[in-house]
Design a protein around this motif. Structure first.
Motif, PDB file in Angstrom:
ATOM      1  N   VAL A   5       0.852  -1.201   0.000  1.00 39.18           N
ATOM      2  CA  VAL A   5       0.000   0.000   0.000  1.00 39.18           C
ATOM      3  C   VAL A   5       0.883   1.245   0.000  1.00 39.18           C
ATOM      4  CG1 VAL A   5      -1.710   1.315   1.314  1.00 39.18           C
ATOM      5  CG2 VAL A   5      -1.881  -1.176   1.187  1.00 39.18           C
ATOM      6  N   TYR A   6       1.954   1.198   0.820  1.00 31.29           N
ATOM      7  CA  TYR A   6       2.877   2.328   0.868  1.00 31.29           C
ATOM      8  C   TYR A   6       3.426   2.618  -0.532  1.00 31.29           C
ATOM      9  CZ  TYR A   6       6.924   5.219   1.496  1.00 31.29           C
ATOM     10  OH  TYR A   6       7.824   6.242   1.351  1.00 31.29           O
ATOM     11  N   TYR A   7       3.880   1.569  -1.211  1.00 27.71           N
ATOM     12  CA  TYR A   7       4.501   1.786  -2.522  1.00 27.71           C
ATOM     13  C   TYR A   7       3.480   2.296  -3.539  1.00 27.71           C
ATOM     14  CZ  TYR A   7       8.822  -0.190  -0.770  1.00 27.71           C
ATOM     15  OH  TYR A   7       9.972  -0.390  -0.054  1.00 27.71           O
ATOM     16  N   VAL A  37      18.507   6.203  -5.295  1.00 27.75           N
ATOM     17  CA  VAL A  37      18.989   5.504  -4.090  1.00 27.75           C
ATOM     18  C   VAL A  37      17.795   5.174  -3.189  1.00 27.75           C
ATOM     19  CG1 VAL A  37      20.326   5.902  -1.977  1.00 27.75           C
ATOM     20  CG2 VAL A  37      21.185   6.764  -4.171  1.00 27.75           C
ATOM     21  N   GLY A  38      17.548   3.905  -2.928  1.00 33.29           N
ATOM     22  CA  GLY A  38      16.374   3.545  -2.115  1.00 33.29           C
ATOM     23  C   GLY A  38      15.124   4.024  -2.835  1.00 33.29           C
ATOM     24  N   CYS A  39      14.974   3.515  -4.058  1.00 32.40           N
ATOM     25  CA  CYS A  39      13.996   4.088  -5.017  1.00 32.40           C
ATOM     26  C   CYS A  39      12.548   3.809  -4.669  1.00 32.40           C
ATOM     27  CB  CYS A  39      14.296   3.561  -6.411  1.00 32.40           C
ATOM     28  SG  CYS A  39      14.192   1.753  -6.524  1.00 32.40           S
ATOM     29  N   GLY A  42       9.583   3.751  -7.221  1.00 30.10           N
ATOM     30  CA  GLY A  42      10.282   4.334  -8.368  1.00 30.10           C
ATOM     31  C   GLY A  42       9.650   5.576  -8.979  1.00 30.10           C
ATOM     32  N   ARG A  43       8.887   6.319  -8.184  1.00 28.79           N
ATOM     33  CA  ARG A  43       8.311   7.566  -8.719  1.00 28.79           C
ATOM     34  C   ARG A  43       9.400   8.445  -9.352  1.00 28.79           C
ATOM     35  NH1 ARG A  43       7.140   9.481  -4.041  1.00 28.79           N
ATOM     36  NH2 ARG A  43       9.199  10.418  -3.960  1.00 28.79           N
ATOM     37  N   ASP A  44      10.509   8.630  -8.622  1.00 32.33           N
ATOM     38  CA  ASP A  44      11.571   9.515  -9.115  1.00 32.33           C
ATOM     39  C   ASP A  44      12.338   8.862 -10.267  1.00 32.33           C
ATOM     40  OD1 ASP A  44      10.731  11.207  -7.137  1.00 32.33           O
ATOM     41  OD2 ASP A  44      12.248  10.558  -5.707  1.00 32.33           O
ATOM     42  N   ALA A  57      18.229   2.184 -10.535  1.00 28.89           N
ATOM     43  CA  ALA A  57      17.375   2.397  -9.360  1.00 28.89           C
ATOM     44  C   ALA A  57      17.468   1.157  -8.477  1.00 28.89           C
ATOM     45  CB  ALA A  57      15.934   2.615  -9.800  1.00 28.89           C
ATOM     46  N   TYR A  58      17.793   1.374  -7.209  1.00 29.32           N
ATOM     47  CA  TYR A  58      17.872   0.195  -6.339  1.00 29.32           C
ATOM     48  C   TYR A  58      17.152   0.430  -5.027  1.00 29.32           C
ATOM     49  CZ  TYR A  58      21.449   2.287  -3.337  1.00 29.32           C
ATOM     50  OH  TYR A  58      22.116   3.092  -2.441  1.00 29.32           O
ATOM     51  N   ASP A  59      16.767  -0.673  -4.436  1.00 32.83           N
ATOM     52  CA  ASP A  59      16.092  -0.661  -3.135  1.00 32.83           C
ATOM     53  C   ASP A  59      16.329  -2.020  -2.500  1.00 32.83           C
ATOM     54  OD1 ASP A  59      13.592   1.238  -1.925  1.00 32.83           O
ATOM     55  OD2 ASP A  59      13.722  -0.805  -1.124  1.00 32.83           O
ATOM     56  N   LYS A  60      16.338  -2.058  -1.178  1.00 32.80           N
ATOM     57  CA  LYS A  60      16.548  -3.357  -0.513  1.00 32.80           C
ATOM     58  C   LYS A  60      15.283  -4.213  -0.546  1.00 32.80           C
ATOM     59  CE  LYS A  60      15.176  -2.559   4.200  1.00 32.80           C
ATOM     60  NZ  LYS A  60      15.446  -2.617   5.608  1.00 32.80           N
ATOM     61  N   SER A  61      14.154  -3.588  -0.877  1.00 30.24           N
ATOM     62  CA  SER A  61      12.884  -4.303  -0.824  1.00 30.24           C
ATOM     63  C   SER A  61      12.527  -4.968  -2.163  1.00 30.24           C
ATOM     64  CB  SER A  61      11.776  -3.311  -0.434  1.00 30.24           C
ATOM     65  OG  SER A  61      10.527  -3.749  -0.897  1.00 30.24           O
ATOM     66  N   ASP A  62      12.288  -6.276  -2.108  1.00 26.33           N
ATOM     67  CA  ASP A  62      11.837  -7.009  -3.294  1.00 26.33           C
ATOM     68  C   ASP A  62      10.523  -6.436  -3.820  1.00 26.33           C
ATOM     69  OD1 ASP A  62      13.923  -8.832  -3.094  1.00 26.33           O
ATOM     70  OD2 ASP A  62      12.778 -10.194  -1.817  1.00 26.33           O
ATOM     71  N   SER A  86      21.482  -2.883  -1.445  1.00 24.38           N
ATOM     72  CA  SER A  86      21.496  -2.017  -0.257  1.00 24.38           C
ATOM     73  C   SER A  86      22.471  -0.852  -0.474  1.00 24.38           C
ATOM     74  CB  SER A  86      21.888  -2.827   0.975  1.00 24.38           C
ATOM     75  OG  SER A  86      23.171  -3.372   0.774  1.00 24.38           O
ATOM     76  N   PHE A  87      22.316   0.179   0.353  1.00 25.48           N
ATOM     77  CA  PHE A  87      23.099   1.416   0.191  1.00 25.48           C
ATOM     78  C   PHE A  87      24.596   1.147   0.080  1.00 25.48           C
ATOM     79  CE2 PHE A  87      19.523   2.980   3.057  1.00 25.48           C
ATOM     80  CZ  PHE A  87      18.788   3.538   2.024  1.00 25.48           C
ATOM     81  N   GLU A  88      25.098   0.271   0.942  1.00 27.61           N
ATOM     82  CA  GLU A  88      26.553   0.110   1.030  1.00 27.61           C
ATOM     83  C   GLU A  88      27.091  -0.894   0.020  1.00 27.61           C
ATOM     84  OE1 GLU A  88      24.335  -0.999   3.100  1.00 27.61           O
ATOM     85  OE2 GLU A  88      24.802  -3.091   3.513  1.00 27.61           O
TER      86      GLU A  88
HETATM   87  C1  LIG Z   1      10.456   6.238   2.596  1.00 26.44           C
HETATM   88  S1  LIG Z   1      10.871   5.096   1.341  1.00 26.44           S
HETATM   89  C2  LIG Z   1      11.243   6.201  -0.012  1.00 26.44           C
HETATM   90  C3  LIG Z   1      11.137   5.518  -1.343  1.00 26.44           C
HETATM   91  C4  LIG Z   1      11.353   6.423  -2.554  1.00 26.44           C
HETATM   92  N1  LIG Z   1      12.640   7.034  -2.571  1.00 26.44           N
HETATM   93  C5  LIG Z   1      10.263   7.457  -2.611  1.00 26.44           C
HETATM   94  O1  LIG Z   1      10.551   8.646  -2.375  1.00 26.44           O
HETATM   95  O2  LIG Z   1       9.123   7.089  -2.898  1.00 26.44           O
HETATM   96  C6  LIG Z   1      12.458   4.517   1.830  1.00 26.44           C
HETATM   97  C7  LIG Z   1      12.991   3.386   0.982  1.00 26.44           C
HETATM   98  O3  LIG Z   1      14.343   3.082   1.393  1.00 26.44           O
HETATM   99  C8  LIG Z   1      14.509   1.689   1.268  1.00 26.44           C
HETATM  100  N2  LIG Z   1      15.637   1.243   2.097  1.00 26.44           N
HETATM  101  C9  LIG Z   1      15.684   1.196   3.455  1.00 26.44           C
HETATM  102  N3  LIG Z   1      16.856   0.711   3.851  1.00 26.44           N
HETATM  103  C10 LIG Z   1      17.585   0.461   2.728  1.00 26.44           C
HETATM  104  C11 LIG Z   1      18.891  -0.049   2.500  1.00 26.44           C
HETATM  105  N4  LIG Z   1      19.692  -0.407   3.521  1.00 26.44           N
HETATM  106  N5  LIG Z   1      19.333  -0.174   1.228  1.00 26.44           N
HETATM  107  C12 LIG Z   1      18.505   0.191   0.193  1.00 26.44           C
HETATM  108  N6  LIG Z   1      17.249   0.668   0.355  1.00 26.44           N
HETATM  109  C13 LIG Z   1      16.796   0.799   1.606  1.00 26.44           C
HETATM  110  C14 LIG Z   1      13.191   1.110   1.730  1.00 26.44           C
HETATM  111  O4  LIG Z   1      13.012  -0.222   1.309  1.00 26.44           O
HETATM  112  C15 LIG Z   1      12.191   2.096   1.121  1.00 26.44           C
HETATM  113  O5  LIG Z   1      11.725   1.679  -0.144  1.00 26.44           O
END
Ligand SMILES: C[S@@+](CC[C@H](N)C(=O)[O-])C[C@H]1O[C@@H](n2cnc3c(N)ncnc32)[C@H](O)[C@@H]1O
Length: 197
Positions: A5-7, A37-39, A42-44, A57-62, A86-88
């Motif tokens: 729902v959040y996405y 970063v943490g997309c 993927g709006r952006d 575009a990457y995110d830790k969430s499947d 992930s970020f690192e």
């Molecule tokens: C508040 S959401 C923002 C998503 C997007 N940037 C947006 O503005 O709609 C934060 C995102 O950061 C991702 N995230 C959190 N920890 C992360 C990590 N260690 N590595 C990559 N992504 C991560 C989450 O899965 C989540 O999708």
């Protein structure tokens, strides 16, 4: 309410103004390569793909990456490359624009320096970083969860001290709600900065 729902809601939210500002500032002679970063959904990333950028575009969430892959349409695997990471650990390509909307503060504080070093190294001179950082007054920061990276304004400015010209910092310090409708106090800094070295 679920992550899904959040996405879905995030796709309906406005692209944040600093991302639009970044497009005006970025050196137009640079390759149009960007990283989201943490997309999330993927709006952006989609906004940037629509403006002719190649977007990693990457995110830790499947779930987030599945959502972006579904939305990517004809950009997918042509100029839009979603990845679970992930970020690192992400291997940042040389890029002219890096966007980190509401994401980087979720970085484990012990890993933030590594992630930040990788981000700044990959950005070309004349390229632009835009993104959010979390301040001390945020209700999540006050919970002392230990899993968020929090910055004072001075610490934040230090991140950009050597290699960047800060174009704008917008501080948001007030009560608000999350996209899922939960009340919280937001204290964030949105930054647009151009790499100068
Ligand atoms: C508040 S959401 C923002 C998503 C997007 N940037 C947006 O503005 O709609 C934060 C995102 O950061 C991702 N995230 C959190 N920890 C992360 C990590 N260690 N590595 C990559 N992504 C991560 C989450 O899965 C989540 O999708």
């Amino acid at each position: 309410m679920s992550e899904q729902v959040y996405y879905e809601r995030s796709l309906g939210a406005e692209v944040y103004p600093h991302l639009k500002m970044a497009l005006d500032v970025v050196d137009a002679s640079l390759p149009k390569v960007s990283v989201d970063v943490g997309c999330g959904a993927g709006r952006d990333a989609l906004f940037l793909a629509e403006r002719g950028f190649t977007v990693y575009a990457y995110d830790k969430s499947d779930a987030a990456i599945a959502c972006l892959s579904k939305m990517g349409g004809s950009y997918l695997n042509e100029t839009l490359f979603p990845q679970v990471c992930s970020f690192e650990k992400f291997e940042y390509p040389e890029s002219s624009l890096i966007s980190a909307c509401s994401s980087l503060f979720f970085c484990n504080p012990e890993l933030f320096s590594l992630a930040w070093m990788n981000i700044t190294r990959s950005l070309l001179s004349g390229g632009v970083f835009c993104g959010h950082f979390m301040g001390l007054n945020d209700s999540w920061a006050k919970m002392e969860r230990g899993d968020l990276t929090i910055h004072t304004r001075a610490e934040l400015e230090e991140l950009f001290e050597c290699d960047f010209n800060i174009i704008d910092i917008y501080e948001h310090d007030s009560e608000g709600v999350t996209l899922l409708g939960r009340k919280k106090h937001w204290h964030t800094y949105s930054v647009v900065a151009q790499k100068i070295s």
